[in-house]
Design a protein around this motif. Structure first.
Motif, PDB file in Angstrom:
ATOM      1  N   LYS A  83       0.862  -1.182   0.000  1.00  0.00           N
ATOM      2  CA  LYS A  83       0.000   0.000   0.000  1.00  0.00           C
ATOM      3  C   LYS A  83       0.899   1.234   0.000  1.00  0.00           C
ATOM      4  N   VAL A  84       0.463   2.265  -0.726  1.00  0.00           N
ATOM      5  CA  VAL A  84       1.232   3.522  -0.715  1.00  0.00           C
ATOM      6  C   VAL A  84       0.311   4.656  -0.282  1.00  0.00           C
ATOM      7  N   PRO A  85       0.860   5.761   0.222  1.00  0.00           N
ATOM      8  CA  PRO A  85       0.007   6.866   0.693  1.00  0.00           C
ATOM      9  C   PRO A  85      -0.773   7.509  -0.461  1.00  0.00           C
ATOM     10  N   ALA A  86      -1.911   8.125  -0.121  1.00  0.00           N
ATOM     11  CA  ALA A  86      -2.722   8.823  -1.125  1.00  0.00           C
ATOM     12  C   ALA A  86      -2.007  10.095  -1.570  1.00  0.00           C
ATOM     13  N   GLY A  87      -2.220  10.469  -2.841  1.00  0.00           N
ATOM     14  CA  GLY A  87      -1.599  11.697  -3.342  1.00  0.00           C
ATOM     15  C   GLY A  87      -2.087  12.057  -4.723  1.00  0.00           C
ATOM     16  N   ASP A  88      -1.629  13.233  -5.200  1.00  0.00           N
ATOM     17  CA  ASP A  88      -2.009  13.692  -6.543  1.00  0.00           C
ATOM     18  C   ASP A  88      -1.019  13.191  -7.586  1.00  0.00           C
ATOM     19  N   ALA A  89       0.207  12.996  -7.157  1.00  0.00           N
ATOM     20  CA  ALA A  89       1.238  12.593  -8.117  1.00  0.00           C
ATOM     21  C   ALA A  89       2.221  11.661  -7.420  1.00  0.00           C
ATOM     22  N   TYR A  90       2.757  10.712  -8.195  1.00  0.00           N
ATOM     23  CA  TYR A  90       3.695   9.711  -7.667  1.00  0.00           C
ATOM     24  C   TYR A  90       4.994   9.802  -8.445  1.00  0.00           C
ATOM     25  N   LEU A  91       6.057   9.972  -7.692  1.00  0.00           N
ATOM     26  CA  LEU A  91       7.381  10.067  -8.288  1.00  0.00           C
ATOM     27  C   LEU A  91       8.143   8.818  -7.866  1.00  0.00           C
ATOM     28  N   MET A  92       8.813   8.190  -8.814  1.00  0.00           N
ATOM     29  CA  MET A  92       9.655   7.028  -8.458  1.00  0.00           C
ATOM     30  C   MET A  92      10.886   7.050  -9.347  1.00  0.00           C
ATOM     31  N   LYS A  93      12.028   7.312  -8.751  1.00  0.00           N
ATOM     32  CA  LYS A  93      13.264   7.387  -9.547  1.00  0.00           C
ATOM     33  C   LYS A  93      14.145   6.191  -9.230  1.00  0.00           C
ATOM     34  N   ARG A 146      -1.187  11.882 -11.505  1.00  0.00           N
ATOM     35  CA  ARG A 146      -0.124  11.580 -12.469  1.00  0.00           C
ATOM     36  C   ARG A 146       0.929  10.687 -11.819  1.00  0.00           C
ATOM     37  N   ILE A 147       1.557   9.875 -12.658  1.00  0.00           N
ATOM     38  CA  ILE A 147       2.707   9.060 -12.227  1.00  0.00           C
ATOM     39  C   ILE A 147       3.923   9.592 -12.972  1.00  0.00           C
ATOM     40  N   TYR A 148       5.027   9.777 -12.264  1.00  0.00           N
ATOM     41  CA  TYR A 148       6.275  10.178 -12.916  1.00  0.00           C
ATOM     42  C   TYR A 148       7.337   9.128 -12.591  1.00  0.00           C
ATOM     43  N   ALA A 149       7.562   8.227 -13.539  1.00  0.00           N
ATOM     44  CA  ALA A 149       8.584   7.188 -13.352  1.00  0.00           C
ATOM     45  C   ALA A 149       9.868   7.684 -14.006  1.00  0.00           C
ATOM     46  N   VAL A 150      10.926   7.769 -13.201  1.00  0.00           N
ATOM     47  CA  VAL A 150      12.183   8.335 -13.702  1.00  0.00           C
ATOM     48  C   VAL A 150      13.239   7.220 -13.766  1.00  0.00           C
ATOM     49  N   ASP A 151      13.684   6.948 -14.963  1.00  0.00           N
ATOM     50  CA  ASP A 151      14.710   5.922 -15.205  1.00  0.00           C
ATOM     51  C   ASP A 151      15.415   6.298 -16.501  1.00  0.00           C
ATOM     52  N   THR A 152      16.439   5.536 -16.882  1.00  0.00           N
ATOM     53  CA  THR A 152      16.944   5.734 -18.240  1.00  0.00           C
ATOM     54  C   THR A 152      15.920   5.090 -19.174  1.00  0.00           C
ATOM     55  N   VAL A 153      15.749   5.671 -20.344  1.00  0.00           N
ATOM     56  CA  VAL A 153      14.882   5.054 -21.362  1.00  0.00           C
ATOM     57  C   VAL A 153      15.811   4.685 -22.511  1.00  0.00           C
ATOM     58  N   ILE A 154      15.925   3.380 -22.749  1.00  0.00           N
ATOM     59  CA  ILE A 154      16.935   2.889 -23.705  1.00  0.00           C
ATOM     60  C   ILE A 154      16.517   3.213 -25.140  1.00  0.00           C
ATOM     61  N   PRO A 155      17.402   3.886 -25.892  1.00  0.00           N
ATOM     62  CA  PRO A 155      17.064   4.189 -27.291  1.00  0.00           C
ATOM     63  C   PRO A 155      17.248   2.956 -28.180  1.00  0.00           C
ATOM     64  N   GLU A 156      16.597   2.972 -29.322  1.00  0.00           N
ATOM     65  CA  GLU A 156      16.810   1.914 -30.313  1.00  0.00           C
ATOM     66  C   GLU A 156      18.232   2.049 -30.872  1.00  0.00           C
ATOM     67  N   GLY A 157      18.760   0.981 -31.451  1.00  0.00           N
ATOM     68  CA  GLY A 157      20.047   1.079 -32.168  1.00  0.00           C
ATOM     69  C   GLY A 157      21.230   0.619 -31.334  1.00  0.00           C
ATOM     70  N   ASN A 158      22.392   0.645 -31.987  1.00  0.00           N
ATOM     71  CA  ASN A 158      23.607   0.065 -31.390  1.00  0.00           C
ATOM     72  C   ASN A 158      24.476   1.055 -30.635  1.00  0.00           C
ATOM     73  N   ALA A 159      24.118   2.340 -30.655  1.00  0.00           N
ATOM     74  CA  ALA A 159      25.024   3.335 -30.059  1.00  0.00           C
ATOM     75  C   ALA A 159      25.144   3.134 -28.553  1.00  0.00           C
ATOM     76  N   TYR A 160      26.283   3.595 -28.021  1.00  0.00           N
ATOM     77  CA  TYR A 160      26.489   3.519 -26.573  1.00  0.00           C
ATOM     78  C   TYR A 160      25.403   4.307 -25.863  1.00  0.00           C
ATOM     79  N   ASP A 161      24.920   3.776 -24.771  1.00  0.00           N
ATOM     80  CA  ASP A 161      23.986   4.509 -23.915  1.00  0.00           C
ATOM     81  C   ASP A 161      24.239   4.042 -22.486  1.00  0.00           C
ATOM     82  N   HIS A 162      24.300   4.999 -21.564  1.00  0.00           N
ATOM     83  CA  HIS A 162      24.545   4.679 -20.146  1.00  0.00           C
ATOM     84  C   HIS A 162      23.575   3.602 -19.665  1.00  0.00           C
ATOM     85  N   GLY A 163      22.321   3.696 -20.105  1.00  0.00           N
ATOM     86  CA  GLY A 163      21.294   2.745 -19.662  1.00  0.00           C
ATOM     87  C   GLY A 163      21.607   1.301 -20.053  1.00  0.00           C
ATOM     88  N   LYS A 164      22.321   1.130 -21.147  1.00  0.00           N
ATOM     89  CA  LYS A 164      22.627  -0.248 -21.583  1.00  0.00           C
ATOM     90  C   LYS A 164      23.629  -0.910 -20.636  1.00  0.00           C
TER      91      LYS A 164
END
Ligand SMILES: C[S@@+](CC[C@H](N)C(=O)[O-])C[C@H]1O[C@@H](n2cnc3c(N)ncnc32)[C@H](O)[C@@H]1O
Length: 339
Positions: free
Chosen positions: A235-245, A272-290
């Motif tokens: 269970k989580v507390p009631a609110g208008d917006a949820y942030l999760m990083k 609103r929900i605000y989920a904060v993470d890296t979002v992995i791009p398509e393709g072969n290029a280097y990305d911190h998230g990979k």
């Protein structure tokens, strides 16, 4: 190897042999961080003998480790043979405003170092190897070892401190919003968000032993925040917006659907929900998230995700992804609402 190999064959083969040795670079970085080498160079360069004496190290081996780090601009040997701090070494100082010393020590700790050594098992079998090595899943391990929990949260704060301001600035929060931060750790992001959005009220939610160490008092206005402890699978507390990083990335898709569903259940209408993470791009290029994704693969049940994978997760929890907001850091904000 055959004697009629071409120059390109030799170059490609050596490329791999050189790459595979590169894990000694973070190993040397760990030694510098643990020994507080940067702290001892803050007042100027030192001969390696003096530096070794100050940090309690063998001069010859200290020099060898620092010579490797200097190949990427972290410390340098000056014209007089002294060891100097460089801009890239400065964040290793423990009292630097952007200190990453704890982050370096956390990522190179046995909790990730040993698990990365068993990566083949993870790739073959499809799950993390943490429990096999340490006897319990990642977050349960912390309940058994207070030293590691402190190491982890201090290390996470290193990462957070470099991204909190850009993330806070990217959040489209209206005044009067009751913002619940799920898995907010010691509250560094929430504190930054409250500074950047003066009309917002914050609720820091995490496990009891984590909330107990929060630093929200540093905001200087105790009327603008409260804390709540519990289990976000329950269970989580009631609110208008949820942030999760850096929360959803710790968990499998099924577990994320549970966490998001608990937020959906508790969310005020129009929330609103605000989920904060890296979002992995398509393709072969280097990305911190990979890279981070492979750390998650061996130690957690989680993963870094593409925008399409976030959309699927949100959909399964009865939510719709409204947009993905880039930030001036490696993190993105995935904004969702009730479907
Ligand atoms: C990777 S850390 C991220 C911390 C912080 N959000 C940040 O970005 O630095 C994940 C957080 O989730 C919390 N957490 C893990 N399991 C939890 C649970 N079942 N209920 C509530 N919080 C939990 C941990 O204590 C930790 O603070």
């Amino acid at each position: 190897m055959s004697i009629d190999q071409s120059d390109a064959d030799r170059a490609n083969a050596f490329f791999l042999l050189d790459e595979v040795l590169q894990f000694f670079w973070p190993a040397a970085l760990r030694a510098a961080a643990e020994l507080r080498v940067a702290d001892h160079l803050a007042d100027g360069p030192l001969p390696v003998q003096d530096l070794a004496k100050a940090v309690g190290a063998d001069p010859r081996n200290l020099y060898r480790a620092l010579r490797l780090l200097a190949t990427r601009g972290v410390f340098a040997e000056d014209a007089e043979g002294r060891i100097a701090l460089t801009p890239k070494a400065d964040p290793l100082r423990s009292d630097a405003p952007n200190s990453v010393r704890s982050g370096v020590i956390m990522v190179t700790d046995a909790m990730f170092w040993s698990t990365s050594g068993a990566i083949t098992d993870s790739v073959r079998e499809g799950g993390p190897v943490f429990e096999r090595i340490f006897g319990v899943p990642f977050f349960e391990y912390f309940a058994t070892d207070p030293a590691t929990v402190a190491l982890f949260h201090e290390g996470m704060a290193s990462y957070s401190d470099s991204e909190n301001l850009p993330v806070a600035r990217a959040l489209p929060l209206a005044g009067g919003t009751r913002l619940v931060e799920i898995g907010g750790g010691h509250g560094h992001l929430l504190r930054t968000v409250l500074r950047e959005h003066p009309g917002v009220h914050g609720v820091l939610f995490d496990r009891p032993h984590v909330v107990a160490e929060h630093g929200l008092g540093e905001l200087g206005d105790d009327t603008r925040w409260e804390t709540a402890e519990g289990d976000f699978f329950d269970k989580v507390p009631a609110g208008d917006a949820y942030l999760m990083k850096r929360v959803l990335h710790d968990w499998s898709d099924d577990e994320c659907v549970e966490i998001l569903s608990r937020c959906r259940d508790a969310m005020h209408p129009g929330g609103r929900i605000y989920a904060v993470d890296t979002v992995i791009p398509e393709g072969n290029a280097y990305d911190h998230g990979k890279v981070l994704d492979v750390l998650l693969m061996v130690a957690f049940t989680g993963r870094e995700r593409t925008a399409a994978e976030f959309a699927t997760l949100f959909d399964r929890a009865g939510l719709t992804v409204e947009r993905v907001i880039p930030t001036d850091s490696v993190m993105s904000v995935v904004e969702g609402s009730r479907a």
